[in-house]
Motif scaffolding. Structure first.
Motif, PDB file in Angstrom:
ATOM      1  N   SER A 781       0.757  -1.028  -0.166  1.00  0.00           N
ATOM      2  CA  SER A 781      -0.172   0.492  -0.153  1.00  0.00           C
ATOM      3  C   SER A 781       0.626   1.230  -0.176  1.00  0.00           C
ATOM      4  O   SER A 781       0.652   2.253  -0.469  1.00  0.00           O
ATOM      5  CB  SER A 781      -0.990  -0.025   1.188  1.00  0.00           C
ATOM      6  N   ARG A 782       2.150   1.493   0.159  1.00  0.00           N
ATOM      7  CA  ARG A 782       2.878   2.900   0.782  1.00  0.00           C
ATOM      8  C   ARG A 782       3.841   2.177   0.350  1.00  0.00           C
ATOM      9  O   ARG A 782       5.157   0.974   1.191  1.00  0.00           O
ATOM     10  CB  ARG A 782       2.206   3.004   1.964  1.00  0.00           C
ATOM     11  N   LYS A 783       5.268   2.996   0.399  1.00  0.00           N
ATOM     12  CA  LYS A 783       6.805   2.567  -0.763  1.00  0.00           C
ATOM     13  C   LYS A 783       7.261   3.855   0.348  1.00  0.00           C
ATOM     14  O   LYS A 783       7.274   5.350   0.148  1.00  0.00           O
ATOM     15  CB  LYS A 783       7.056   2.014  -2.594  1.00  0.00           C
ATOM     16  N   VAL A 784       8.308   3.297   1.079  1.00  0.00           N
ATOM     17  CA  VAL A 784       9.690   3.880   1.137  1.00  0.00           C
ATOM     18  C   VAL A 784      10.727   4.500   0.052  1.00  0.00           C
ATOM     19  O   VAL A 784      11.198   3.741   0.023  1.00  0.00           O
ATOM     20  CB  VAL A 784      10.153   3.413   2.323  1.00  0.00           C
ATOM     21  N   GLY A 785      10.482   5.281   0.146  1.00  0.00           N
ATOM     22  CA  GLY A 785      11.143   6.010  -1.194  1.00  0.00           C
ATOM     23  C   GLY A 785      13.174   5.654  -0.704  1.00  0.00           C
ATOM     24  O   GLY A 785      13.516   5.540  -0.101  1.00  0.00           O
ATOM     25  N   ALA A 786      13.808   5.535  -1.806  1.00  0.00           N
ATOM     26  CA  ALA A 786      15.200   4.916  -2.411  1.00  0.00           C
ATOM     27  C   ALA A 786      16.015   6.009  -1.592  1.00  0.00           C
ATOM     28  O   ALA A 786      15.547   7.319  -1.518  1.00  0.00           O
ATOM     29  CB  ALA A 786      15.671   4.991  -3.454  1.00  0.00           C
ATOM     30  N   TYR A 787      17.283   6.218  -1.104  1.00  0.00           N
ATOM     31  CA  TYR A 787      17.626   7.219  -0.040  1.00  0.00           C
ATOM     32  C   TYR A 787      19.357   7.276  -0.111  1.00  0.00           C
ATOM     33  O   TYR A 787      19.570   6.541  -1.098  1.00  0.00           O
ATOM     34  CB  TYR A 787      18.024   7.203   1.478  1.00  0.00           C
ATOM     35  N   ASP A 788      19.912   8.246  -0.104  1.00  0.00           N
ATOM     36  CA  ASP A 788      21.222   8.311  -1.261  1.00  0.00           C
ATOM     37  C   ASP A 788      21.673   9.047  -0.200  1.00  0.00           C
ATOM     38  O   ASP A 788      21.329  10.513   0.275  1.00  0.00           O
ATOM     39  CB  ASP A 788      21.545   8.637  -2.328  1.00  0.00           C
ATOM     40  N   GLU A 789      23.043   9.562   0.108  1.00  0.00           N
ATOM     41  CA  GLU A 789      23.856  10.875   0.772  1.00  0.00           C
ATOM     42  C   GLU A 789      25.045  11.058  -0.203  1.00  0.00           C
ATOM     43  O   GLU A 789      25.776   9.468  -0.335  1.00  0.00           O
ATOM     44  CB  GLU A 789      24.545   9.978   1.773  1.00  0.00           C
ATOM     45  N   THR A 790      25.574  11.895   0.026  1.00  0.00           N
ATOM     46  CA  THR A 790      27.077  12.630  -0.894  1.00  0.00           C
ATOM     47  C   THR A 790      28.414  12.467  -0.160  1.00  0.00           C
ATOM     48  O   THR A 790      27.393  13.470   0.840  1.00  0.00           O
ATOM     49  CB  THR A 790      26.711  12.834  -2.662  1.00  0.00           C
ATOM     50  N   ASP A 791      29.298  11.864  -0.287  1.00  0.00           N
ATOM     51  CA  ASP A 791      30.213  12.289   0.853  1.00  0.00           C
ATOM     52  C   ASP A 791      30.990  13.083   0.277  1.00  0.00           C
ATOM     53  O   ASP A 791      31.569  12.664  -1.175  1.00  0.00           O
ATOM     54  CB  ASP A 791      31.469  11.110   1.799  1.00  0.00           C
ATOM     55  N   VAL A 792      31.926  14.514  -0.080  1.00  0.00           N
ATOM     56  CA  VAL A 792      33.110  14.520  -0.016  1.00  0.00           C
ATOM     57  C   VAL A 792      34.313  14.813   0.625  1.00  0.00           C
ATOM     58  O   VAL A 792      34.139  15.112   1.740  1.00  0.00           O
ATOM     59  CB  VAL A 792      32.852  16.335  -0.603  1.00  0.00           C
ATOM     60  N   GLN A 793      35.431  14.743   0.405  1.00  0.00           N
ATOM     61  CA  GLN A 793      37.043  14.287   1.228  1.00  0.00           C
ATOM     62  C   GLN A 793      38.245  15.100   0.507  1.00  0.00           C
ATOM     63  O   GLN A 793      38.666  14.921  -0.622  1.00  0.00           O
ATOM     64  CB  GLN A 793      37.454  12.822   2.191  1.00  0.00           C
ATOM     65  N   VAL A 794      39.599  16.072   1.104  1.00  0.00           N
ATOM     66  CA  VAL A 794      40.524  16.635   0.767  1.00  0.00           C
ATOM     67  C   VAL A 794      41.809  16.071   1.438  1.00  0.00           C
ATOM     68  O   VAL A 794      41.081  16.398   3.282  1.00  0.00           O
ATOM     69  CB  VAL A 794      39.613  18.330   0.737  1.00  0.00           C
ATOM     70  N   ASP A 795      42.452  15.512   0.761  1.00  0.00           N
ATOM     71  CA  ASP A 795      43.244  15.409   1.601  1.00  0.00           C
ATOM     72  C   ASP A 795      44.762  16.052   1.463  1.00  0.00           C
ATOM     73  O   ASP A 795      45.141  16.007  -0.248  1.00  0.00           O
ATOM     74  CB  ASP A 795      43.668  14.103   1.980  1.00  0.00           C
ATOM     75  N   TYR A 796      45.868  16.854   1.632  1.00  0.00           N
ATOM     76  CA  TYR A 796      46.478  17.068   1.426  1.00  0.00           C
ATOM     77  C   TYR A 796      47.723  16.757   2.688  1.00  0.00           C
ATOM     78  O   TYR A 796      48.033  17.092   3.490  1.00  0.00           O
ATOM     79  CB  TYR A 796      46.798  18.811   1.923  1.00  0.00           C
ATOM     80  N   ALA A 797      49.343  16.507   2.146  1.00  0.00           N
ATOM     81  CA  ALA A 797      50.895  15.646   2.023  1.00  0.00           C
ATOM     82  C   ALA A 797      51.010  16.903   1.810  1.00  0.00           C
ATOM     83  O   ALA A 797      51.963  16.221   1.630  1.00  0.00           O
ATOM     84  CB  ALA A 797      50.171  14.854   2.304  1.00  0.00           C
ATOM     85  N   GLY A 798      51.494  18.097   1.539  1.00  0.00           N
ATOM     86  CA  GLY A 798      52.391  19.106   1.166  1.00  0.00           C
ATOM     87  C   GLY A 798      53.469  19.260   2.376  1.00  0.00           C
ATOM     88  O   GLY A 798      54.447  19.692   1.897  1.00  0.00           O
ATOM     89  N   ILE A 799      52.997  18.883   3.767  1.00  0.00           N
ATOM     90  CA  ILE A 799      54.440  19.686   4.444  1.00  0.00           C
ATOM     91  C   ILE A 799      54.504  17.888   5.108  1.00  0.00           C
ATOM     92  O   ILE A 799      53.932  17.419   5.638  1.00  0.00           O
ATOM     93  CB  ILE A 799      52.937  20.448   5.840  1.00  0.00           C
ATOM     94  N   LYS A 800      56.024  18.237   5.091  1.00  0.00           N
ATOM     95  CA  LYS A 800      57.149  16.955   5.498  1.00  0.00           C
ATOM     96  C   LYS A 800      56.485  16.594   7.018  1.00  0.00           C
ATOM     97  O   LYS A 800      56.285  17.468   7.792  1.00  0.00           O
ATOM     98  CB  LYS A 800      58.387  16.946   5.700  1.00  0.00           C
ATOM     99  N   GLY A 801      55.495  15.060   6.894  1.00  0.00           N
ATOM    100  CA  GLY A 801      55.459  14.379   7.915  1.00  0.00           C
ATOM    101  C   GLY A 801      53.401  14.646   8.163  1.00  0.00           C
ATOM    102  O   GLY A 801      53.130  13.965   8.966  1.00  0.00           O
ATOM    103  N   LEU A 802      53.211  15.672   7.802  1.00  0.00           N
ATOM    104  CA  LEU A 802      51.967  16.166   8.543  1.00  0.00           C
ATOM    105  C   LEU A 802      50.634  15.592   7.172  1.00  0.00           C
ATOM    106  O   LEU A 802      51.215  16.077   6.005  1.00  0.00           O
ATOM    107  CB  LEU A 802      52.050  18.052   8.423  1.00  0.00           C
ATOM    108  N   THR A 803      50.050  15.789   7.644  1.00  0.00           N
ATOM    109  CA  THR A 803      48.484  15.086   6.094  1.00  0.00           C
ATOM    110  C   THR A 803      47.443  15.577   7.162  1.00  0.00           C
ATOM    111  O   THR A 803      46.784  16.168   8.054  1.00  0.00           O
ATOM    112  CB  THR A 803      48.706  13.313   6.795  1.00  0.00           C
ATOM    113  N   VAL A 804      46.585  16.641   6.781  1.00  0.00           N
ATOM    114  CA  VAL A 804      45.247  17.669   6.066  1.00  0.00           C
ATOM    115  C   VAL A 804      44.775  16.891   5.763  1.00  0.00           C
ATOM    116  O   VAL A 804      44.477  17.137   4.581  1.00  0.00           O
ATOM    117  CB  VAL A 804      45.634  18.558   6.619  1.00  0.00           C
TER     118      VAL A 804
END
Length: 853
Positions: A781-804
């Motif tokens: 009689s009734r349907k729950v709709g599809a669902y989605d989530e979007t994720d974004v990530q940025v990594d920077y490792a340009g400083i010796k030993g450090l990852t942001v």
């Protein structure tokens, strides 16, 4: 996201496997030395080739790119793992609150065998007498200490134990680490709550190759603030009429609703005046407001230490210790109960309680008592010691260890049933006001404590090596034996076991143990140059029965670009200890469907209050299963790979409880004390046939203007999840019913250029019919709709030993789709959405990681 074992890529295998310490046989001097590795699904170490079984490998780098801070959050990015997150969403489930588990193939969590570094672990000390939740609590493993996770998806009974029905998930922790690394993370939802703070420190010294020893250690601290239901629009009120759903507010209102003493039904008349806006047929109480959480807080600390010593070039000893503590606090609204109160209005007289003249029976809520609170402390300690070595002919290893899970629940603002009944029946307390004598109120309270302990002790040994050179290649073998003893001690407070704690349910205790023995043998047989077979056999001995589990697998390398693989496995799963030796447990439910009401002889929309009673059965048999897999692996060109695997599981003698509707239909109920008791005790009554397809595809573009660009898509698609309730009944389809979506999909894209890496993920879940009753056509009689989530990530490792690392999860701030089933049924969280999702919304985080040079 997953590393698929690729015959064309030695690099992927090196990232995914455990390097063997012995030589690779069959190579001539001067050739490149390809180390043999062991992958979950076989005890035989092999060179860079994919075996007969589908195995997903989630590497440390994969984990980092999901932005997850807990194992439970990580599995939302793994399409092959089922999600049902009640333990993180609710605090009112005595066994499940605060815990999380792995599940595969649409089967219960206790059908998936979880290993830690290839060895068994103790299951959660608290689980229901039904067996629900009888699995390892994955929240006890700090995510930062995981090196990789291997997911065997074709059943592992012939190698690891008869209970690996749905598959095996092997958590591999960090070891042989050198250096020092510190990590700090801060995250928060866009609404300013659900704040996460995490800090990690890991270090190691010593090199096995040069120093002949290594010591590695790590400490992980994680804290998360809760999300309160009042702080999300969807969960802010249990009155879901604004979404076209039911009014799910409680009929246990502070002002009281009069109950017919003869059958426990509401007469739709209030005892005291109902506040404005709270009346709908009867007076209502909105439990989704104030103290209840929509996402539980967490306070976790975990530590890992490993030490390895190379006694000789071919003999190594090791010790591993994993310790963790999780602390949780759950709050619920003040005690709801039935009360005898004095008749104050002539219109109430027809409902006089014949056993207590001058009084009537009401459903109320004692607000003066304050919120019910549970403090939960969970401890886990896993210790292992062993030795392993190599000779010219074989590899061998012996290990012994113990896993201990301890949980303590301390509860406040609950009442002694005997004292409580006397006080309310005599009128010493008026439950509809907050002006009772506070000293007297406190004298009625109890602070029940429930303590549990689950222990698994084991010793295992195995030997593997080469037998002889055959025309098509080397015949290899592995043999092994294991003995493990498991014990469960679950001690609810004496009042809890008797059902005499007002505001809590009756809880069953247990004190049981058993010893299980197993032996196995495995052969890797090269039938042709391009055709390999795996033959394995395991015999497990339980106290009440024993059985042999076979496995047969084939892998045909049709050409350098195409491989076909198939396998057949049999398994049997003995009942867990509490299913056999536990007592009975009760959970409060509301009878609210017309069909259920009619079965009890009540009018439609009766809203009758009931307890659902589950109980152990010492005569339960083991569940039996057969698993089939057929897969195709494609490597059509460099940097392009794909696999598709069809699987089928046939399970019989499945331990199950009849649903509430089925129990009512079978007459398994009684009425006493103003409530109906619905009995759903355990039986070997169910059969299951589950079928599905897994897809994994990856394409990589190196050297573009954006750097190295990678796309990957993983899908698990359930063709059918059929269930037979008892012998003689037909198999009925359950896929696409409540919380059983047909598919889950994760699409990932990333680009790496210099110190920068940008990655994104789209996580999608199919919709489903908004009903858990797969026996009824009403589910359509009734349907729950599809669902989605979007994720974004940025990594920077340009400083010796450090990852942001900076990222946003659920970028578009999606809220879960509304579910009438969840909103209307007290079996579920009643937040308005299925337990596949959460209402956190957009979440932003920043991580700094520094490796000291």
């Amino acid at each position: 996201m997953f590393t698929r074992i690729n015959i064309c890529s030695a690099a992927l295998m090196a990232a995914g496997g455990v390097l063997a310490s012995g030589p690779v046989f069959g190579q001539t001097q001067g050739q490149p030395q390809l180390e043999r590795v062991e992958i979950t699904g076989s005890a035989i170490k092999r060179a860079n080739q994919e075996g007969v079984a589908p195995v997903d490998i989630v590497t440390r780098k994969d984990i980092a790119r999901t932005g997850a801070r807990t194992v439970n959050e990580l599995i939302r990015s793994i399409a092959s793992i089922d999600i049902y997150d009640q333990g993180e969403l609710t605090g009112d489930a005595p066994a499940a609150a605060g815990a999380a588990n792995f599940a595969l193939r649409g089967l219960a969590v206790d059908n998936t065998l979880v290993l830690l570094n290839g060895r068994r672990v103790a299951i959660n000390a608290f689980y229901d007498s039904s067996g629900a939740g009888a699995a390892f609590d994955i929240n006890m493993v700090p995510l930062s200490m995981i090196e990789r996770i291997e997911i065997l998806k074709d059943g592992g009974s012939a190698i690891y134990g008869a209970d690996a029905v749905a598959g095996v998930i092997n958590i591999i922790t960090r070891r042989d680490y050198k250096g020092i690394n510190a990590t700090a993370t801060y995250g928060q939802s866009s609404r300013g709550d659900a704040t996460e703070k995490a800090a990690g420190f890991s270090g190691g010294f010593g090199d096995l190759a040069t120093d002949r020893f290594n010591v590695s250690f790590g400490l992980d601290i994680f804290k998360r603030d809760p999300i309160y239901r009042r702080d999300r629009e969807m969960t802010s009120s249990a009155d879901f009429r604004r979404y076209g759903g039911p009014d799910g507010r409680s009929s246990f209102a502070p002002t009281g609703n009069i109950v017919d003493p003869n059958d426990g039904s509401f007469v739709d008349q209030t005892y005291a005046p109902c506040p404005a806006g709270s009346f709908n047929v009867r007076c209502r109480y909105d439990f989704n407001q104030s103290v209840i959480t929509a996402y539980n807080g967490a306070d976790r600390v975990g530590g890992l230490a490993t030490a390895s010593v190379l006694f000789t070039p071919s003999l190594k000893g090791f010790v591993e210790v994993l310790a963790s503590r999780n602390k949780d606090k759950f709050e619920g609204h003040p005690v709801p109960d039935f009360f005898n109160v004095p008749i104050t209005d002539p219109s109430q007289t027809p409902y006089e309680d014949p056993t207590n003249p001058g009084t009537i029976y009401i459903a109320g809520r004692f607000m003066q008592g304050g919120p019910r609170t549970t403090h939960r402390v969970s401890d886990y300690l896993n210790t292992v010691a062993g030795v392993e070595g190599t000779t010219e002919l074989l590899d061998w290893r012996v290990a012994a260890g113990q896993g201990v899970s301890k949980i303590k629940n301390s509860q406040f603002n609950y009442y002694d049933r005997t004292l409580w009944t006397a006080a309310t029946t005599t009128g010493a307390i008026n439950p509809t006001v907050t002006t009772n004598d506070p000293v007297f109120v406190e004298s009625l309270k109890v602070t029940p404590v429930r303590e549990g302990k689950a222990v698994t002790r084991f010793i295992n040994a195995d030997v593997s090596g080469d037998v002889t050179k055959m025309p098509a290649g080397m015949l290899r073998y592995a043999v092994g034996a294991a003995v493990y003893r498991e014990r469960l001690v679950d001690r609810p407070d004496t009042l809890m076991q008797a059902g005499n704690v007002v505001g809590d349910i009756r809880q069953a205790g247990a004190d049981a143990s058993r010893t299980v023995k197993g032996v196995f043998g495995e052969l890797s047989v090269p039938l042709l140059k391009n055709l390999e077979s795996q033959v394995a056999l395991r015999h497990d001995i339980y106290p009440s029965e024993s059985k042999t589990s076979p496995k047969l697998g084939l892998a045909w390398q049709a050409n350098p670009f195409v491989k076909v693989r198939s396998s057949y496995t049999e398994s049997f799963k003995a009942p867990v200890l509490k299913q056999l030796y536990g007592g009975q447990e009760e959970g409060a439910i509301t009878i609210d469907t017309d069909e259920q009401c009619a079965g009890l002889g009540l009018p439609p929309n009766c809203g009758a209050n009931a307890f659902q009673v589950n109980g152990a059965n010492p005569n339960l048999k083991s569940e039996k299963a057969k698993t089939y897999n057929l897969g195709l692996v494609l490597d059509p060109m460099p940097n392009v790979s794909a696999s598709i695997d069809f699987w089928k599981i046939k399970k019989r003698d499945d331990i199950s409880s009849p649903t509430v509707s089925e129990a009512i239909d079978r007459g398994l109920f009684e009425f006493r004390g103003g409530r109906y008791y619905i009995y759903t005790n355990l039986l070997n009554i169910s059969q299951r046939v589950h079928k599905g397809v897994d897809f994994d595809g990856r394409v990589r573009f190196p050297g573009t203007s954006l750097g190295t660009v990678t796309f990957q898509n993983t899908t698990t698609y359930y063709i059918s999840l059929k269930r037979q309730e008892s012998d003689g009944e037909p198999l009925r389809e359950t896929v696409n019913t409540y919380a059983l979506p047909r598919w889950r999909n994760t699409f990932r894209a990333s680009t790496a250029s210099g110190p920068w890496t940008v990655s994104g993920a789209l996580r999608s879940v199919a919709g489903f019919w908004d009903s858990a009753d797969y026996l009824s056509e009403a589910r359509n009689s009734r349907k729950v709709g599809a669902y989605d989530e979007t994720d974004v990530q940025v990594d920077y490792a340009g400083i010796k030993g450090l990852t942001v690392t900076a990222g946003v999860k659920n970028v578009f701030d999606r809220m879960p789709p509304f579910s009438v089933q969840n909103a209307s049924d007290g079996t579920y969280s009643q937040m308005g959405f299925a337990e596949l999702y959460n209402a956190r919304g957009r979440f932003m985080y920043l991580t700094l990681s520094y490796a000291f040079q």
